[in-house]
Design a protein around this motif. Structure first.
Motif, mmCIF file in Angstrom:
data_model
loop_
_atom_site.group_PDB
_atom_site.id
_atom_site.type_symbol
_atom_site.label_atom_id
_atom_site.label_comp_id
_atom_site.label_asym_id
_atom_site.label_seq_id
_atom_site.Cartn_x
_atom_site.Cartn_y
_atom_site.Cartn_z
ATOM 1 N N UNK A 197 5.053 10.157 -11.596
ATOM 2 C CA UNK A 197 3.846 10.781 -11.051
ATOM 3 C C UNK A 197 2.793 9.709 -10.758
ATOM 4 N N UNK A 198 2.645 8.777 -11.712
ATOM 5 C CA UNK A 198 1.663 7.705 -11.544
ATOM 6 C C UNK A 198 1.988 6.861 -10.307
ATOM 7 N N UNK A 199 3.264 6.501 -10.176
ATOM 8 C CA UNK A 199 3.674 5.664 -9.047
ATOM 9 C C UNK A 199 3.508 6.400 -7.723
ATOM 10 N N UNK A 200 3.826 7.691 -7.729
ATOM 11 C CA UNK A 200 3.685 8.483 -6.502
ATOM 12 C C UNK A 200 2.228 8.567 -6.087
ATOM 13 N N UNK A 201 1.365 8.882 -7.043
ATOM 14 C CA UNK A 201 -0.055 8.970 -6.741
ATOM 15 C C UNK A 201 -0.602 7.640 -6.265
ATOM 16 N N UNK A 202 -0.277 6.588 -6.998
ATOM 17 C CA UNK A 202 -0.758 5.253 -6.643
ATOM 18 C C UNK A 202 -0.261 4.848 -5.261
ATOM 19 N N UNK A 203 1.018 5.109 -4.998
ATOM 20 C CA UNK A 203 1.603 4.783 -3.697
ATOM 21 C C UNK A 203 0.927 5.523 -2.559
ATOM 22 N N UNK A 204 0.626 6.792 -2.801
ATOM 23 C CA UNK A 204 -0.063 7.574 -1.769
ATOM 24 C C UNK A 204 -1.433 6.979 -1.477
ATOM 25 N N UNK A 205 -2.100 6.519 -2.528
ATOM 26 C CA UNK A 205 -3.405 5.900 -2.346
ATOM 27 C C UNK A 205 -3.314 4.598 -1.559
ATOM 28 N N UNK A 206 -2.319 3.789 -1.887
ATOM 29 C CA UNK A 206 -2.148 2.513 -1.174
ATOM 30 C C UNK A 206 -1.891 2.761 0.308
ATOM 31 N N UNK A 207 -1.007 3.697 0.606
ATOM 32 C CA UNK A 207 -0.711 4.013 2.014
ATOM 33 C C UNK A 207 -1.959 4.501 2.733
ATOM 34 N N UNK A 208 -2.709 5.339 2.049
ATOM 35 C CA UNK A 208 -3.917 5.883 2.648
ATOM 36 C C UNK A 208 -4.920 4.796 2.979
ATOM 37 N N UNK A 209 -5.072 3.858 2.058
ATOM 38 C CA UNK A 209 -6.021 2.773 2.293
ATOM 39 C C UNK A 209 -5.496 1.749 3.286
ATOM 40 N N UNK A 210 -4.228 1.434 3.192
ATOM 41 C CA UNK A 210 -3.654 0.368 4.025
ATOM 42 C C UNK A 210 -3.423 0.820 5.457
ATOM 43 N N UNK A 211 -2.940 2.042 5.632
ATOM 44 C CA UNK A 211 -2.567 2.511 6.970
ATOM 45 C C UNK A 211 -3.471 3.621 7.498
#
Lengths: 140, 120
Positions: free
Chosen positions: A17-31
């Motif tokens: 869950x942590x990795x999924x949430x964090x990953x979604x945040x990274x994608x949102x900020x990066x792309x």
């Protein structure tokens, strides 16, 4: 009587869950996008740790996943948008005003039409268009 | 390009967003390919677009959908640091790299949409 299947709430059980949430945040900020796509794709397969819900999955159907993804990505996108503006990557206020009302009306319209339109056909058409454009961007 | 076409594009992308098909890539494509906007600026505008379209579409979802709010809260807490990292990377990475990553994202999400089986 329904019994809770108890599992110790460990970091290991929360890690996906942590990795999924964090990953979604990274994608949102990066792309500027795609965080929601990650959530919608992964969430239905995540096993909820004890303490989150009694149900086998928090999500009864795909529309629940979509709605949950929107609720998660909205505050995250607010932060990303603010950081973009602070970095000087914001857009002109004029253009923002031009898209404001159509975006909202479109979002309302799409949510209203959910379940009333051949969504699967639209998804495939959209998928084809976007995949081709994506390849072009990679090569371009 | 007349502003009304940009407004119309935002509306169409908003409808797709509300349908859950995923319009983010489409709108950025329009901004970069048609309006010749820079990749990062287009992404920034796309973030604003999402806030408005998704915020509006939530009117239909809240109350009608089962939304596990504790899960939402937990995921938001995990996602916020990710967003900070992502926006930091935008400021230090080459624009061409970001554009290519965006292209990879489009290709993957488009392929997923194309080959995924219909769900409820």
């Amino acid at each position: 009587m329904k019994t809770l299947r108890t599992r110790h709430l460990t970091l290991l059980s929360l890690l996906p869950w942590i990795l999924t949430g964090f990953g979604a945040g990274v994608l949102n900020g990066l792309l500027g996008a795609a965080g929601g796509i990650l959530l919608v794709s992964v969430l239905p397969y995540l096993t909820p740790p004890a303490g989150f819900t009694l149900a086998p999955s928090p999500f009864a159907e795909q529309r629940d996943v979509l709605a949950t993804s929107l609720c998660v990505m909205l505050p995250v996108t607010l932060l990303s948008a603010l950081l973009y503006i602070l970095q000087g990557n914001g857009t002109s206020p004029q253009l923002a005003m031009v898209i404001a009302l159509p975006s909202m009306l479109g979002g309302l319209g799409g949510a209203y039409l959910l379940g009333r339109l051949p969504r699967n056909l639209l998804r495939k058409l959209f998928g084809l268009l976007v995949a081709v454009a994506g390849v072009r961007m990679i090569l371009g | 390009m007349p502003l009304w076409i940009t407004a119309l594009s935002a509306g169409v992308a908003g409808v797709l967003s509300g349908l859950g098909i995923g319009s983010a890539g489409l709108f950025v494509l329009y901004l970069t390919l048609v309006l010749d906007m820079g990749q990062v600026q287009a992404q920034g505008l796309n973030l604003l677009f999402f806030i408005m379209s998704a915020g509006a579409s939530l009117f239909f979802h809240i109350g009608k959908r089962h939304i596990p709010w504790r899960v939402v809260g937990f995921l938001v807490i995990c996602a916020l640091p990710g967003a900070v990292l992502g926006t930091y990377l935008v400021s230090v990475w080459d624009t061409l790299l970001i554009r290519r990553l965006f292209g990879v994202m489009l290709t993957v999400s488009g392929s997923m949409a194309l080959f995924r089986k219909a769900k409820g």
